[in-house]
Design a protein around this motif. Structure first.
Motif, mmCIF file in Angstrom:
data_model
loop_
_atom_site.group_PDB
_atom_site.id
_atom_site.type_symbol
_atom_site.label_atom_id
_atom_site.label_comp_id
_atom_site.label_asym_id
_atom_site.label_seq_id
_atom_site.Cartn_x
_atom_site.Cartn_y
_atom_site.Cartn_z
ATOM 1 N N THR A 15 0.701 -1.352 -0.149
ATOM 2 C CA THR A 15 0.091 -0.081 0.149
ATOM 3 C C THR A 15 0.823 1.242 0.024
ATOM 4 N N ASN A 16 2.107 1.157 0.753
ATOM 5 C CA ASN A 16 2.890 2.494 0.499
ATOM 6 C C ASN A 16 3.670 2.367 -0.899
ATOM 7 N N GLU A 183 1.121 7.499 6.908
ATOM 8 C CA GLU A 183 2.094 6.629 5.996
ATOM 9 C C GLU A 183 1.938 7.087 4.590
HETATM 10 C C1 GRF Z 1 2.759 -0.932 7.167
HETATM 11 O O1 GRF Z 1 2.104 -1.114 8.587
HETATM 12 C C2 GRF Z 1 4.260 -0.220 7.059
HETATM 13 O O2 GRF Z 1 4.050 0.765 8.124
HETATM 14 C C3 GRF Z 1 4.808 -1.311 7.470
HETATM 15 O O3 GRF Z 1 4.533 -2.461 6.919
HETATM 16 C C4 GRF Z 1 3.230 -2.531 6.885
HETATM 17 C C5 GRF Z 1 2.801 -2.876 5.463
HETATM 18 O O4 GRF Z 1 2.831 -1.911 4.562
HETATM 19 N N1 GRF Z 1 6.164 -0.699 7.344
HETATM 20 P P1 GRF Z 1 2.581 -2.176 3.043
HETATM 21 O O5 GRF Z 1 1.123 -2.114 2.883
HETATM 22 O O6 GRF Z 1 3.204 -3.519 2.458
HETATM 23 O O7 GRF Z 1 3.279 -0.816 2.335
#
Ligand code: GRF
Length: 209
Positions: A15-16, A183
Motif C-alpha cells: 500500500t505504501n 504513512e
Molecule cells: C505498514 O504498516 C507499514 O507501516 C509497515 O508495513 C506495513 C505494510 O505496509 N512498514 P505495505 O502495505 O506493504 O506498504
C-alpha cells in the motif's frame, strides 16, 4: 533536472508502494521515477501493484542463496544495476545489509508506523507496533519517515505525523488509520522533498529547506 531514480523494497501488501505510484501519477511527487521494485517474498500484492503500473519488479529471497552474504551481494548488485539514487523501504521487513547502508548514506528511507522513538526497534513491526501502542494506552500514535542507518529505526527523522488513538481501536483499525492518515501521505512527501533537494542532514538532524 533529471528525475531521481527510486528503488522500492517491499515485502507484502504494497500500500505504501501504491501511494508512491499514485503520488508520482498525480504530481504530488515530482522529479522522480521508480526504476525497480524488489520484494523478498513471491506472490505478494506489492508485485501485482508494480506490474499494473508497468514497473520492473523482481523477487530476491534469502533462501534462494547459499548464505546471507551471497543474498546481500545480489541485493546490492541489483540496486546498483538499477541506477537507483534513493532506496525506499515501503513495508519492507528485510534486514538491510550494513554494506548497503554504508554505500547509500542518507539515501535509504523507511516508513515506520509509530512516532519514533516510541514503539520501534527490534520486534516492533507491522501489527506488533499497534498492539504495543494500544497496550500502553497512548492517545496519539502515528508514523515516521526516517533515513536508515546501521541502528534499527534510529536514523535521522525526516517527517512525522500524529494520529489519534480512539477508545475502541483494535490493532487492525489503528494500523489502517495510521496508514491512511499518515504513512501514505508522509512517504510521498519525503520522497518529493528529497528529489527536489530540500532535505539536508547535519549532525544527524534533518532540516527541510
Ligand atoms: C505498514 O504498516 C507499514 O507501516 C509497515 O508495513 C506495513 C505494510 O505496509 N512498514 P505495505 O502495505 O506493504 O506498504
Amino acid at each position: 533536472m533529471k528525475p531521481m531514480k527510486l528503488a522500492v523494497l517491499v515485502s507484502g501488501g504494497g500500500t505504501n508502494l501504491q501511494a508512491i505510484i499514485d503520488a508520482i501519477a498525480d504530481g504530488t511527487i515530482t522529479n522522480s521515477e521508480i526504476v525497480t521494485v524488489i520484494s523478498n517474498n513471491p506472490g505478494v500484492k506489492a508485485l501485482e501493484r508494480a506490474a499494473k503500473a508497468g514497473i520492473p519488479a523482481e523477487v530476491l529471497q534469502p533462501k534462494s542463496y547459499p548464505d546471507r552474504a551471497a543474498f546481500n551481494r545480489a541485493l546490492e548488485e541489483r540496486i546498483a544495476e538499477s541506477g537507483a539514487e534513493l532506496i525506499v523501504l515501503a513495508g519492507c521487513l528485510l534486514t538491510i545489509p550494513a554494506e548497503l547502508i554504508r554505500a547509500y548514506p542518507n539515501r535509504i528511507v523507511n516508513i515506520h508506523p509509530a512516532l519514533i522513538p516510541s514503539f520501534c526497534g527490534k520486534g516492533y513491526y507491522g501489527l506488533k507496533v499497534h498492539e504495543a501502542a494500544l497496550k500502553r494506552g497512548v492517545k496519539l500514535s502515528g508514523a515516521t519517515v526516517h533515513f536508515v542507518n546501521e541502528d534499527l529505526d534510529a536514523g535521522p527523522i525526516i517527517l512525522q505525523k500524529a494520529v489519534e488513538v480512539l477508545p475502541d481501536d483494535t490493532p487492525e483499525i489503528l494500523q489502517r488509520r495510521i496508514m491512511e492518515e499518515a504513512e501514505w501521505k508522509l512517504l510521498p512527501r519525503a520522497i518529493d522533498l528529497i528529489a527536489n533537494g530540500r532535505v539536508s542532514v547535519t549532525d544527524g538532524k534533518v532540516r527541510i529547506l
